[in-house]
Design a protein around this motif. Structure first.
Motif, mmCIF file in Angstrom:
data_model
loop_
_atom_site.group_PDB
_atom_site.id
_atom_site.type_symbol
_atom_site.label_atom_id
_atom_site.label_comp_id
_atom_site.label_asym_id
_atom_site.label_seq_id
_atom_site.Cartn_x
_atom_site.Cartn_y
_atom_site.Cartn_z
ATOM 1 N N SER A 17 0.826 -1.204 0.000
ATOM 2 C CA SER A 17 0.000 0.000 0.000
ATOM 3 C C SER A 17 0.860 1.252 0.000
ATOM 4 N N ARG A 19 0.089 5.756 0.316
ATOM 5 C CA ARG A 19 -0.870 6.849 0.430
ATOM 6 C C ARG A 19 -0.249 8.095 -0.169
ATOM 7 N N ARG A 67 -9.731 -0.997 -4.715
ATOM 8 C CA ARG A 67 -8.335 -0.955 -4.274
ATOM 9 C C ARG A 67 -7.899 0.449 -3.871
ATOM 10 N N GLN A 82 -5.424 6.776 -1.276
ATOM 11 C CA GLN A 82 -5.003 5.562 -0.585
ATOM 12 C C GLN A 82 -5.025 4.415 -1.582
ATOM 13 N N ASN A 84 -4.242 0.448 -2.145
ATOM 14 C CA ASN A 84 -4.028 -0.861 -1.543
ATOM 15 C C ASN A 84 -3.943 -1.931 -2.619
#
Length: 124
Positions: A17, A19, A67, A82, A84
């Motif tokens: 992940s 951000r 996602r 974000q 993921n």
């Protein structure tokens, strides 16, 4: 005039992940529709996701649904992405963009302000 500065990119393994943040300055940020686009080497720029000024309407490309999540904090003049479950095909330079008429869709020609971009690299 709106100035946009992206941050948070980097190298991550597949499945990981990241951000991304986009800090805005200049004219009233909260009235702008915001979006993220990306561009991989040798490919055209593509829409990732967008959000309206009040933050209650979002649009996303099919390839990121489930996602990636876009959000914004108008008090902090910042929009976030974000990401993921990243995949190698997500590797690209990610750009933040703003539209003062609160447009937040996929037509890049309707955006007036662009950041310099932040590199996201996903290794397999």
């Amino acid at each position: 005039q709106v100035q946009l500065v992206e941050s948070g990119g980097g190298l991550v393994q597949a499945g990981g992940s990241l951000r991304l943040s986009c800090a805005a300055s200049g004219r009233t940020f909260s009235r702008n529709g915001m979006a993220w686009f990306r561009q991989a080497p040798g490919k055209e720029r593509e829409f990732v996701t967008g959000i309206n000024w009040s933050g209650d309407v979002t649009y996303s490309a099919n390839f990121v649904k489930g996602r990636f999540t876009i959000s914004r904090d108008n008090a902090e003049n910042t929009v976030y992405l974000q990401m993921n479950s990243l995949k190698p095909e997500d590797t690209a330079v990610y750009y933040c963009t703003a539209n003062p008429m609160d447009y937040s869709g996929s037509d890049f020609r309707r955006y007036d302000y662009w950041g310099q971009g932040t590199q996201v690299t996903v290794s397999s």
